[in-house]
Design an enzyme around this catalytic site. Structure first.
Site, mmCIF file in Angstrom:
data_model
loop_
_atom_site.group_PDB
_atom_site.id
_atom_site.type_symbol
_atom_site.label_atom_id
_atom_site.label_comp_id
_atom_site.label_asym_id
_atom_site.label_seq_id
_atom_site.Cartn_x
_atom_site.Cartn_y
_atom_site.Cartn_z
ATOM 1 N N ASN A 7 0.776 -1.176 0.021
ATOM 2 C CA ASN A 7 0.070 -0.002 -0.074
ATOM 3 C C ASN A 7 1.019 1.178 -0.055
ATOM 4 O OD1 ASN A 7 -1.879 1.987 0.263
ATOM 5 N ND2 ASN A 7 -2.652 1.352 2.452
ATOM 6 N N TRP A 8 1.022 1.724 -1.113
ATOM 7 C CA TRP A 8 1.959 2.926 -1.290
ATOM 8 C C TRP A 8 1.455 4.280 -0.663
ATOM 9 C CZ3 TRP A 8 3.722 2.966 -7.215
ATOM 10 C CH2 TRP A 8 4.508 1.870 -7.521
ATOM 11 N N LYS A 9 0.171 4.358 -0.298
ATOM 12 C CA LYS A 9 -0.558 5.514 0.226
ATOM 13 C C LYS A 9 -0.183 6.758 -0.792
ATOM 14 C CE LYS A 9 -0.336 3.381 4.637
ATOM 15 N NZ LYS A 9 -0.283 3.349 6.004
ATOM 16 N N HIS A 86 -9.951 1.567 4.853
ATOM 17 C CA HIS A 86 -8.599 1.903 5.716
ATOM 18 C C HIS A 86 -8.838 2.980 6.602
ATOM 19 C CE1 HIS A 86 -4.415 2.632 6.469
ATOM 20 N NE2 HIS A 86 -3.896 1.804 5.578
ATOM 21 N N GLU A 145 -6.050 -4.286 10.402
ATOM 22 C CA GLU A 145 -5.010 -3.462 10.701
ATOM 23 C C GLU A 145 -5.299 -2.644 11.840
ATOM 24 O OE1 GLU A 145 -2.861 -2.476 6.790
ATOM 25 O OE2 GLU A 145 -4.491 -1.176 7.128
ATOM 26 N N GLY A 151 2.333 2.380 11.005
ATOM 27 C CA GLY A 151 3.536 3.128 10.783
ATOM 28 C C GLY A 151 4.323 3.589 11.979
ATOM 29 N N SER A 184 3.106 -2.318 10.359
ATOM 30 C CA SER A 184 4.564 -2.388 10.869
ATOM 31 C C SER A 184 4.963 -3.835 10.214
ATOM 32 C CB SER A 184 4.851 -2.106 12.211
ATOM 33 O OG SER A 184 4.548 -0.940 12.361
ATOM 34 N N GLY A 205 2.685 -1.152 4.499
ATOM 35 C CA GLY A 205 2.813 0.156 4.191
ATOM 36 C C GLY A 205 4.210 0.550 3.788
HETATM 37 O O1 LIG Z 1 -1.255 0.883 6.541
HETATM 38 C C1 LIG Z 1 -0.861 0.056 6.459
HETATM 39 C C2 LIG Z 1 -1.255 -0.819 5.177
HETATM 40 O O2 LIG Z 1 -2.186 -0.444 4.490
HETATM 41 C C3 LIG Z 1 0.493 -0.457 7.443
HETATM 42 O O3 LIG Z 1 1.414 0.671 7.272
HETATM 43 P P1 LIG Z 1 2.519 0.128 7.848
HETATM 44 O O4 LIG Z 1 3.321 -0.977 7.108
HETATM 45 O O5 LIG Z 1 3.580 1.475 7.533
HETATM 46 O O6 LIG Z 1 2.509 0.169 9.357
#
Ligand SMILES: O=C(CO)COP(=O)(O)O
Length: 221
Positions: A7-9, A86, A145, A151, A184, A205
């Site tokens: 998930n590149w956001k 999300h 999640e 994050g 994470s 992420g």
């Molecule tokens: O939100 C996430 C995936 O959709 C997880 O993010 P992280 O891997 O940065 O914790």
């Protein structure tokens, strides 16, 4: 079958996205590798046959007078999957349980598989609303999640994630749904999640932004 989803956001210009794909060398696998990009990348990126694309957002409405929206029918042919619910879109874009359920219905109508993200505060209500909207929960993927793990580097314990994954399959009355864990995940902890009975993949992420790092997370089954 396992799922490895990046998930590149809100990251990467088109050029940076193309560079990511040119550097990404996943191990050979029959598992599903999926990259959730921004809409601006879709149509300009041709991933290798081993990869599928996902959108990160879809309109809750059918085509029509909805300025600024991108609908499931417009995404058809561009992506095989789409993230919904999300915690970031729930917060930033006011995505409610009801809107998520509408999106799931429209995505399924467009032959796009929804990846529905869940966290404990709305896990039960979201599944209840999905059952009301769809009558039967199938042809979708759930991702657990926990907000505290997103994050932060503080991943949920694999045993606890497995317990929640089991709870999700029970509430959804469908034991065959893939349940993923996200929060994470990195190359060092990923096997602890994949080895859990009710977890069939990961949603990544931060660690997915580096193509070499994400390739290391892919542990073929
Ligand atoms: O939100 C996430 C995936 O959709 C997880 O993010 P992280 O891997 O940065 O914790």
């Amino acid at each position: 079958m396992q799922y490895f989803i990046a998930n590149w956001k809100q990251n990467f210009s088109l050029k940076e996205a193309q560079e990511w794909f040119s550097r990404f060398a996943p191990p050979s696998t029959k598992d599903q590798i999926i990259v959730a990009t921004s809409h601006i990348h879709l149509g300009s990126i041709t991933p290798s046959p081993q990869l599928s694309l996902a959108a990160q957002f879809v309109s809750p409405y059918d085509n029509g007078a909805h300025t600024g929206q991108i609908g499931a029918q417009q995404l058809r042919g561009l992506v095989d999957y789409c993230l919904v619910g999300h915690s970031e879109t729930r917060k930033d874009l006011q995505e409610t349980d009801q809107l998520v359920a509408q999106k799931v219905r429209l995505l399924q109508k467009a032959n796009i598989t929804p990846i529905v993200c869940l966290d404990l505060p709305y896990l039960e209500s979201q599944i209840r609303v999905l059952l009301l909207e769809l009558l039967e929960i199938k042809n979708l993927i759930f991702a657990y999640e926990p907000l505290s793990a997103i994050g932060t580097g503080q991943s949920e314990s694999p045993q606890r994630a497995n317990e929640i994954a089991f709870k999700i399959t029970t509430l959804a009355h469908n034991r065959s749904l893939p349940i993923l864990y996200g929060g994470s995940v990195d190359p060092f902890n990923v096997t602890d999640y994949l080895s859990q009975e009710y977890i069939s993949g990961v949603l990544v992420g931060s660690a997915s932004l580096d193509p070499e790092e994400f390739a290391k997370i892919i542990k073929p089954s």
